[in-house]
Design a protein around this motif. Structure first.
Motif, PDB file in Angstrom:
ATOM      1  N   ILE A 119       0.836  -1.201   0.000  1.00 19.19           N
ATOM      2  CA  ILE A 119       0.000   0.000   0.000  1.00 19.19           C
ATOM      3  C   ILE A 119       0.873   1.254   0.000  1.00 19.19           C
ATOM      4  N   HIS A 120       1.914   1.252   0.801  1.00 19.13           N
ATOM      5  CA  HIS A 120       2.823   2.409   0.831  1.00 19.13           C
ATOM      6  C   HIS A 120       3.481   2.611  -0.523  1.00 19.13           C
ATOM      7  N   LEU A 121       3.894   1.520  -1.154  1.00 25.60           N
ATOM      8  CA  LEU A 121       4.531   1.613  -2.456  1.00 25.60           C
ATOM      9  C   LEU A 121       3.546   2.119  -3.500  1.00 25.60           C
ATOM     10  N   LEU A 122       2.313   1.667  -3.438  1.00 23.32           N
ATOM     11  CA  LEU A 122       1.290   2.170  -4.357  1.00 23.32           C
ATOM     12  C   LEU A 122       1.048   3.660  -4.143  1.00 23.32           C
ATOM     13  N   GLN A 123       1.025   4.087  -2.888  1.00 20.72           N
ATOM     14  CA  GLN A 123       0.879   5.514  -2.595  1.00 20.72           C
ATOM     15  C   GLN A 123       2.038   6.309  -3.184  1.00 20.72           C
ATOM     16  N   ILE A 124       3.229   5.755  -3.101  1.00 21.00           N
ATOM     17  CA  ILE A 124       4.398   6.423  -3.679  1.00 21.00           C
ATOM     18  C   ILE A 124       4.264   6.501  -5.198  1.00 21.00           C
TER      19      ILE A 124
END
Length: 171
Positions: A119-124
């Motif tokens: 999820i964090h990577l997708l947000q990035i």
């Protein structure tokens, strides 16, 4: 000498109850985190019609991230208590607990960490202009490290549960 041994064993066994302070502390932390979740939800709802699609997705991903973290905390509290302190008296309310041993807990925790990292990577990736190529590379490497760690934990768990003639005693 035997009395001393029994005393030491009793103290060691009773020390598991010290873990309860950690589990209660995690419960308090979870309650505080629920307040921050509520604030994020109210903020999202109050700006819902002002956000574009990417911002909406980012806000929702933030809420999903919070839910995964909360689930992780609950999983650790309940299965940790069940595995290391004491069985729950009302097994009917928590019938699924018997399925989570220490090995399974490690796999579930690792899987949840991979999901949170995803999820964090997708947000990035949805905010690429805000990050340098070097930062994106390191976030990706870190995410891949989490994935490899989870896979190795699952492999180790599978190997350790495989019955075999040449296995030594469980330690």
């Amino acid at each position: 000498m035997k009395r001393l041994e029994i005393f030491v064993e009793t103290v060691i066994l009773a020390s598991r109850w010290l873990l309860v302070a950690f589990y209660i502390g995690l419960g308090v932390a979870l309650a505080l985190y629920a307040i921050t979740f509520g604030i994020k939800l109210v903020d999202f709802a109050s700006h819902l019609f002002d956000l574009d699609e990417t911002e909406t997705i980012l806000k929702i991903l933030g809420l999903i991230d919070a839910a995964l973290i909360a689930s992780l905390v609950v999983m650790v509290i309940i299965s940790g208590y069940e595995n290391f302190v004491s069985r729950f008296d009302n097994e009917d309310d928590v019938h699924w607990l018997g399925q989570i041993d220490a090995g399974s807990l490690k796999i579930k925790v690792a899987s949840t960490i991979v999901a949170i990292s995803s999820i964090h990577l997708l947000q990035i990736f949805l905010n690429v202009p805000q990050y340098t190529d070097n930062q994106i590379m390191w976030y990706t490497v870190l995410h891949l490290t989490f994935i490899l760690s989870a896979l190795f934990l699952a492999l180790i768990d599978k190997i350790s549960k495989k019955p075999g003639k040449d296995r030594g005693p469980d330690l």
